[in-house]
Scaffold this active site. Sequence first.
Site, PDB file in Angstrom:
ATOM      1  N   LYS A 283       0.824  -1.217   0.000  1.00  0.00           N
ATOM      2  CA  LYS A 283       0.000   0.000   0.000  1.00  0.00           C
ATOM      3  C   LYS A 283       0.853   1.260   0.000  1.00  0.00           C
ATOM      4  O   LYS A 283       0.431   2.288  -0.515  1.00  0.00           O
ATOM      5  CB  LYS A 283      -0.985  -0.009   1.178  1.00  0.00           C
ATOM      6  CG  LYS A 283      -2.054  -1.070   0.995  1.00  0.00           C
ATOM      7  CD  LYS A 283      -3.402  -0.702   1.575  1.00  0.00           C
ATOM      8  CE  LYS A 283      -4.440  -1.733   1.126  1.00  0.00           C
ATOM      9  NZ  LYS A 283      -5.744  -1.599   1.705  1.00  0.00           N
TER      10      LYS A 283
ATOM     11  N   LYS B 154      -4.092 -10.553  -6.063  1.00  0.00           N
ATOM     12  CA  LYS B 154      -5.401 -10.843  -5.462  1.00  0.00           C
ATOM     13  C   LYS B 154      -6.473  -9.886  -5.996  1.00  0.00           C
ATOM     14  O   LYS B 154      -6.160  -8.747  -6.386  1.00  0.00           O
ATOM     15  CB  LYS B 154      -5.325 -10.792  -3.923  1.00  0.00           C
ATOM     16  CG  LYS B 154      -5.330  -9.420  -3.316  1.00  0.00           C
ATOM     17  CD  LYS B 154      -5.760  -9.466  -1.840  1.00  0.00           C
ATOM     18  CE  LYS B 154      -6.090  -8.044  -1.380  1.00  0.00           C
ATOM     19  NZ  LYS B 154      -6.943  -7.923  -0.257  1.00  0.00           N
TER      20      LYS B 154
ATOM     21  N   LYS C 155     -10.932  -4.744  -3.762  1.00  0.00           N
ATOM     22  CA  LYS C 155     -12.011  -3.752  -3.870  1.00  0.00           C
ATOM     23  C   LYS C 155     -11.549  -2.490  -4.564  1.00  0.00           C
ATOM     24  O   LYS C 155     -12.291  -1.832  -5.252  1.00  0.00           O
ATOM     25  CB  LYS C 155     -12.419  -3.350  -2.451  1.00  0.00           C
ATOM     26  CG  LYS C 155     -13.666  -3.991  -1.955  1.00  0.00           C
ATOM     27  CD  LYS C 155     -14.090  -3.267  -0.692  1.00  0.00           C
ATOM     28  CE  LYS C 155     -13.989  -4.139   0.534  1.00  0.00           C
ATOM     29  NZ  LYS C 155     -12.995  -3.730   1.513  1.00  0.00           N
TER      30      LYS C 155
HETATM   31  P1  ATP Z   1      -8.919  -2.906  -0.190  1.00  0.00           P
HETATM   32  O1  ATP Z   1      -8.805  -3.204  -1.661  1.00  0.00           O
HETATM   33  O2  ATP Z   1      -9.657  -1.639   0.117  1.00  0.00           O
HETATM   34  O3  ATP Z   1      -7.618  -3.009   0.542  1.00  0.00           O
HETATM   35  P2  ATP Z   1      -9.865  -5.585   0.206  1.00  0.00           P
HETATM   36  O4  ATP Z   1     -10.686  -5.955  -0.976  1.00  0.00           O
HETATM   37  O5  ATP Z   1      -8.494  -6.157   0.290  1.00  0.00           O
HETATM   38  O6  ATP Z   1      -9.863  -4.024   0.410  1.00  0.00           O
HETATM   39  P3  ATP Z   1     -10.642  -5.849   3.016  1.00  0.00           P
HETATM   40  O7  ATP Z   1     -11.729  -5.024   3.540  1.00  0.00           O
HETATM   41  O8  ATP Z   1      -9.267  -5.396   3.339  1.00  0.00           O
HETATM   42  O9  ATP Z   1     -10.757  -6.033   1.439  1.00  0.00           O
HETATM   43  O10 ATP Z   1     -10.837  -7.366   3.471  1.00  0.00           O
HETATM   44  C1  ATP Z   1     -11.976  -7.950   4.050  1.00  0.00           C
HETATM   45  C2  ATP Z   1     -11.809  -9.449   4.105  1.00  0.00           C
HETATM   46  O11 ATP Z   1     -11.832  -9.998   2.773  1.00  0.00           O
HETATM   47  C3  ATP Z   1     -10.476  -9.913   4.708  1.00  0.00           C
HETATM   48  O12 ATP Z   1     -10.706 -11.026   5.552  1.00  0.00           O
HETATM   49  C4  ATP Z   1      -9.651 -10.329   3.531  1.00  0.00           C
HETATM   50  O13 ATP Z   1      -8.697 -11.322   3.841  1.00  0.00           O
HETATM   51  C5  ATP Z   1     -10.718 -10.872   2.595  1.00  0.00           C
HETATM   52  N1  ATP Z   1     -10.290 -10.756   1.190  1.00  0.00           N
HETATM   53  C6  ATP Z   1      -9.979  -9.621   0.537  1.00  0.00           C
HETATM   54  N2  ATP Z   1      -9.643  -9.878  -0.742  1.00  0.00           N
HETATM   55  C7  ATP Z   1      -9.725 -11.235  -0.901  1.00  0.00           C
HETATM   56  C8  ATP Z   1      -9.498 -12.115  -1.999  1.00  0.00           C
HETATM   57  N3  ATP Z   1      -9.116 -11.659  -3.177  1.00  0.00           N
HETATM   58  N4  ATP Z   1      -9.694 -13.436  -1.800  1.00  0.00           N
HETATM   59  C9  ATP Z   1     -10.087 -13.913  -0.604  1.00  0.00           C
HETATM   60  N5  ATP Z   1     -10.320 -13.135   0.478  1.00  0.00           N
HETATM   61  C10 ATP Z   1     -10.149 -11.811   0.351  1.00  0.00           C
END
Ligand code: ATP
Length: 336
Positions: free
Chosen positions: A118, A200, A203
């Site tokens: 990040k 990965k 969002k």
């Molecule tokens: P951002 O992109 O804003 O960092 P993010 O999509 O990584 O957000 P978070 O809110 O940080 O999402 O994560 C919420 C939950 O979703 C966490 O438990 C994280 O491990 C899970 N998660 C996020 N992305 C994935 C993915 N691609 N596959 C499986 N689990 C995920």
Amino acid sequence: MPEFDREKKIIFSGIQPTGVFTLGNYLGAVRNWGTLQDEYNCIYSIVDLHAITVRQEPSKLRQNSLQAYALLLACGIDPKKSIAFFQSHNKCHAELNWVLACSTQFGELSRMTQFKDKSKKHADDVNAGLFTYPVLMAADILAYNADLVPIGADQKQHLELARNVAGRFNNKYGEFFKLPEPYIPPVGASVKSLADPTKKMSKSDENQNATVYILDDKDTIIRKFKRAVTDSETEICYREGKDGINNLMSIYSCVTGKTYDEIESEFASKGYGDFKLAVGEAVADYLKPVRDDFSRLIADKAYLKECYTSGAESAMRITNRILSKVYHKVGFVDAR
Ligand code: ATP
Ligand code: LTN
């Protein structure tokens, strides 16, 4: 208001209100949160304090936060069974964060891969909050003395840090915190980007085609899967090096319950095009109930408010007691 059962273990998890949840959020984390509600005492939070570690437009954050809360309920979190609330509504998280920061080392925070990623992505705003993000996450969990934390694979390192911080606190002040265990699902723990299956799904990816959002309509979902990056071979099988196909197979397995062997036989005489279409259709059908529930919930702001207000009250009842004990243990004069 959820009645907690002393016999049952405690679960805590959180999700940032940084946009519509992705298929990765759902399969890796949130769908499991719902299934754990009967067996455990569950506490789920929209972690808005975490979200401001990257720049947010205030009115957009408020809108995203309400939306995230409605999504949480649409994904099956029942506010009568689980405590569901906004992190900023319970001040104990921020207070415990401070105490735990004093048991966290600069060196261990420097090793966190999410911080490295990040800070590269937001090179103009490498703020202290982004650096100490995992301490707040440890505070979220330890404020409830949670036993289990359902998360996707990307959060494993942060959970390891939370366990180390808890252990260090216990060494300094005497046994107090439980060391929380991760709960990482066997499939779906790391859903990959459709545009680059070595990354990965996230969002906050700028490429809309890389990510399936759980509110995308059927046509959009199918279109995104049709465009998914795969490889130049033709065989549908789970094998090292076939990141794109492996990703699609694990998604298909998650939403249909089929094993990899069953999927290989189903598509033995078919091509990538047929497979992508089948995955898109299966995902769209699987997500339809969530989309329908969301439309209903987001229209009922009064109901949402009632749920998150009472959720925060229940959360505070638990953490006020724990925080008072922590303050006493570190040597602060008792407030009463
Ligand atoms: P951002 O992109 O804003 O960092 P993010 O999509 O990584 O957000 P978070 O809110 O940080 O999402 O994560 C919420 C939950 O979703 C966490 O438990 C994280 O491990 C899970 N998660 C996020 N992305 C994935 C993915 N691609 N596959 C499986 N689990 C995920
Ligand atoms: N760090 C997590 C979100 C999060 C969380 C938590 C998860 C904040 N606090 C406590 C589990 C437990 C993330 O970025 N996905």
